[in-house]
Design a protein around this motif. Structure first.
Motif, PDB file in Angstrom:
ATOM      1  N   PHE A  29       0.738  -0.959   0.103  1.00 59.68           N
ATOM      2  CA  PHE A  29       0.410   0.383  -0.128  1.00 59.68           C
ATOM      3  C   PHE A  29       0.417   1.405   0.281  1.00 59.68           C
ATOM      4  CE2 PHE A  29      -2.277   3.471   1.929  1.00 59.68           C
ATOM      5  CZ  PHE A  29      -3.476   3.472   1.609  1.00 59.68           C
ATOM      6  N   GLU A  32       2.569   1.640  -3.173  1.00 66.39           N
ATOM      7  CA  GLU A  32       2.078   1.964  -4.268  1.00 66.39           C
ATOM      8  C   GLU A  32       0.672   3.448  -4.808  1.00 66.39           C
ATOM      9  OE1 GLU A  32      -1.047  -0.918  -6.057  1.00 66.39           O
ATOM     10  OE2 GLU A  32       0.594  -1.998  -6.284  1.00 66.39           O
ATOM     11  N   VAL A  66      -9.765   1.297  -0.511  1.00 67.71           N
ATOM     12  CA  VAL A  66      -9.303   0.147  -0.514  1.00 67.71           C
ATOM     13  C   VAL A  66     -10.643  -0.043   0.530  1.00 67.71           C
ATOM     14  CG1 VAL A  66      -8.012  -1.091   0.703  1.00 67.71           C
ATOM     15  CG2 VAL A  66      -7.623   0.413  -0.804  1.00 67.71           C
ATOM     16  N   TYR A 284      -4.337  -4.953   1.859  1.00 67.12           N
ATOM     17  CA  TYR A 284      -4.103  -4.472   0.599  1.00 67.12           C
ATOM     18  C   TYR A 284      -2.979  -5.444  -0.084  1.00 67.12           C
ATOM     19  CZ  TYR A 284      -2.582  -1.633  -3.384  1.00 67.12           C
ATOM     20  OH  TYR A 284      -3.247  -1.519  -4.606  1.00 67.12           O
ATOM     21  N   SER A 285      -2.233  -6.405   0.569  1.00 69.23           N
ATOM     22  CA  SER A 285      -1.287  -7.501  -0.238  1.00 69.23           C
ATOM     23  C   SER A 285      -1.595  -7.843  -0.721  1.00 69.23           C
ATOM     24  CB  SER A 285      -0.672  -7.018   0.899  1.00 69.23           C
ATOM     25  OG  SER A 285       0.818  -6.095   0.870  1.00 69.23           O
ATOM     26  N   ILE A 287      -5.173  -8.860  -1.805  1.00 73.71           N
ATOM     27  CA  ILE A 287      -6.137  -8.485  -2.460  1.00 73.71           C
ATOM     28  C   ILE A 287      -5.281  -8.445  -4.293  1.00 73.71           C
ATOM     29  CG2 ILE A 287      -7.463  -6.782  -3.976  1.00 73.71           C
ATOM     30  CD1 ILE A 287      -7.851  -5.775  -1.053  1.00 73.71           C
ATOM     31  N   SER A 289      -5.412  -8.819  -8.050  1.00 74.94           N
ATOM     32  CA  SER A 289      -5.304  -7.630  -9.638  1.00 74.94           C
ATOM     33  C   SER A 289      -6.273  -7.452  -9.990  1.00 74.94           C
ATOM     34  CB  SER A 289      -4.368  -8.223 -10.401  1.00 74.94           C
ATOM     35  OG  SER A 289      -4.951  -8.928 -11.489  1.00 74.94           O
ATOM     36  N   LYS A 292      -7.532  -4.684  -7.396  1.00 77.86           N
ATOM     37  CA  LYS A 292      -6.619  -3.221  -6.887  1.00 77.86           C
ATOM     38  C   LYS A 292      -6.581  -2.847  -8.489  1.00 77.86           C
ATOM     39  CE  LYS A 292      -2.522  -6.018  -4.709  1.00 77.86           C
ATOM     40  NZ  LYS A 292      -2.654  -6.538  -4.518  1.00 77.86           N
ATOM     41  N   GLN A 293      -7.136  -2.692  -9.594  1.00 79.10           N
ATOM     42  CA  GLN A 293      -7.654  -2.269 -10.598  1.00 79.10           C
ATOM     43  C   GLN A 293      -9.150  -1.775  -9.549  1.00 79.10           C
ATOM     44  OE1 GLN A 293      -6.283  -1.364 -12.386  1.00 79.10           O
ATOM     45  NE2 GLN A 293      -7.459  -0.204 -13.655  1.00 79.10           N
ATOM     46  N   ILE A 295      -9.986  -0.890  -6.955  1.00 86.29           N
ATOM     47  CA  ILE A 295      -9.953   0.284  -5.873  1.00 86.29           C
ATOM     48  C   ILE A 295      -9.092   1.799  -6.708  1.00 86.29           C
ATOM     49  CG2 ILE A 295      -8.338   0.370  -4.442  1.00 86.29           C
ATOM     50  CD1 ILE A 295      -8.919  -1.983  -3.208  1.00 86.29           C
ATOM     51  N   ARG A 296      -8.115   1.347  -7.853  1.00 86.41           N
ATOM     52  CA  ARG A 296      -7.418   2.533  -8.138  1.00 86.41           C
ATOM     53  C   ARG A 296      -8.607   3.269  -9.313  1.00 86.41           C
ATOM     54  NH1 ARG A 296      -4.227  -1.672 -10.137  1.00 86.41           N
ATOM     55  NH2 ARG A 296      -2.828  -2.442  -8.959  1.00 86.41           N
TER      56      ARG A 296
END
Length: 383
Positions: A29, A32, A66, A284-285, A287, A289, A292-293, A295-296
């Motif tokens: 986290f 990123e 997140v 978070y680590s 989660i 891909s 994560k996308q 979340i972004r």
């Protein structure tokens, strides 16, 4: 008022940069956070246009995204498994726990029906009795219980006022018919007769038919053993005669307060509602891909919303010889629409992975496979 620094194209995340610090110790986290801040700024037009936000604005949006993702996922897990979770002890968090469905809550619910049916449950049954008197047909069970120190509202569940079972009036099956005349017609003054005896063993079905015959005889030729119970006022039939004077009649009852008691656990920590199901903020680590996308993208929508509020302070900015109209309304509209779309997308994906949906999908696949196999030619075996 001094000028407030805005995004200059770089940032450096440090512990305490987020409002709550939920993920400040998560190395991925931390790494990123600056990358997401840079990506969001570039998506908003930087460096061609200024982005009137600071690094902590991006960090706050990233942390919220997140947390929102975790809340959506874990809320779905609670909805999917709450029936199996309720009543369990609160232990470590369930974030990565595999929830095994169980029938605990279903059984607790069914026990209430078992109580009413008199076949189980957790509501205690109590027994009581009263002395019958010749010629007295009506009895106040509330008054009888109160006289014995039983207070509070009760409900009578069973009255033991049945005729003697047929089997007690069925003699040794070796002895002919096994039926005594006095047992069948004693209500009419007949009695003291003995059956003829031939000492012939009769088959089992004969015993069953004989017991049935005795019961039908009682129903047709004798006064029916029955009672009427209204508001715990008992009326018994037939009217007791002198030969029952002093005999006790028994009944079973429950205390209404105990039956209406909804508390089954009074000590310890148990899952009792959705607010204390032990789910914590996600790691978070861990989660993938896909998450994560999402979340972004949600972070970008939140940043757009914040930037819209900032630019909405002034609708136009004067410049030499003209004015610049800011795009506050466009940013706000896009941000809200994107947030709604992302949440709907995530919820739809979660619903598609629900246990019910997956089982239905497997059933559909099985039906399709069976239809396909019906078109496969079968070999012919010649023996």
């Amino acid at each position: 008022m001094s000028n407030i620094a805005i995004w200059n194209g770089t940032s450096h995340f440090t512990t305490g940069s987020t409002p709550f610090g939920f993920y400040d110790t998560d190395n991925l986290f931390v790494t990123e956070s600056d990358q997401v801040a840079k990506w969001c700024a570039q998506r908003l037009g930087y460096p061609l246009v200024e982005v009137e936000l600071q690094p902590i604005s991006f960090y706050a949006a990233f942390e919220e995204a997140v947390t929102t993702y975790g809340n959506e996922v874990y809320q779905w897990k609670v909805r999917e498994n709450y029936l199996s979770m309720e009543g369990n002890k609160i232990t470590n968090n369930f974030n990565n726990a595999l929830i095994t469905p169980n029938l605990g809550t279903n059984i607790r619910i069914s026990e209430t029906y078992a109580t009413e049916a008199g076949t189980g449950g957790k509501v205690p049954f109590y027994s009581g009795s009263f002395v019958m008197h010749a010629g007295q047909q009506d009895y106040d069970l509330d008054a009888i219980l109160a006289a014995n120190g039983i207070t509070g509202s009760v409900e009578i569940k069973r009255v033991f006022y049945e005729a003697p079972p047929a089997i007690v009036r069925y003699f040794d099956p070796y002895a002919g018919t096994g039926t005594g005349i006095q047992s069948l017609l004693e209500s009419f003054g007949f009695g003291q007769m003995s059956p003829g005896i031939n000492f012939l063993l009769m088959p089992i079905f004969f015993d069953v038919m004989k017991v049935q015959a005795i019961e039908f005889n009682d129903q047709i030729r004798k006064a029916a053993y029955s009672f009427n119970l209204v508001n715990n006022q008992l009326k018994i039939f037939p009217i007791p005669t002198a030969n029952v004077d002093g005999y006790s009649m028994f009944f079973e009852y429950v205390k209404i307060d105990e039956r209406n008691n909804v508390i089954t656990q009074t000590s310890g920590s148990y899952i009792t509602n959705v607010s204390n199901v032990p789910y914590a903020n996600p790691n978070y680590s861990s989660i993938n891909s896909i998450g994560k996308q999402w979340i972004r993208q949600y972070t970008l929508a939140l940043v757009k919303e914040m930037l819209a509020y900032v630019r909405g302070k002034y609708s136009t900015v004067p410049v030499p010889g003209a004015e610049i109209t800011l795009n506050q309304q466009d940013l706000l509209t896009d941000a809200r629409a994107e947030k709604i779309a992302l949440l709907e997308q995530l919820r739809a994906m979660l619903d598609q992975t629900s246990r019910k949906t997956q089982l239905e999908q497997q059933a559909a696949e099985l039906d399709a496979s069976l239809k396909m196999f019906t078109n496969v030619p079968l070999p012919i075996y010649i023996f």
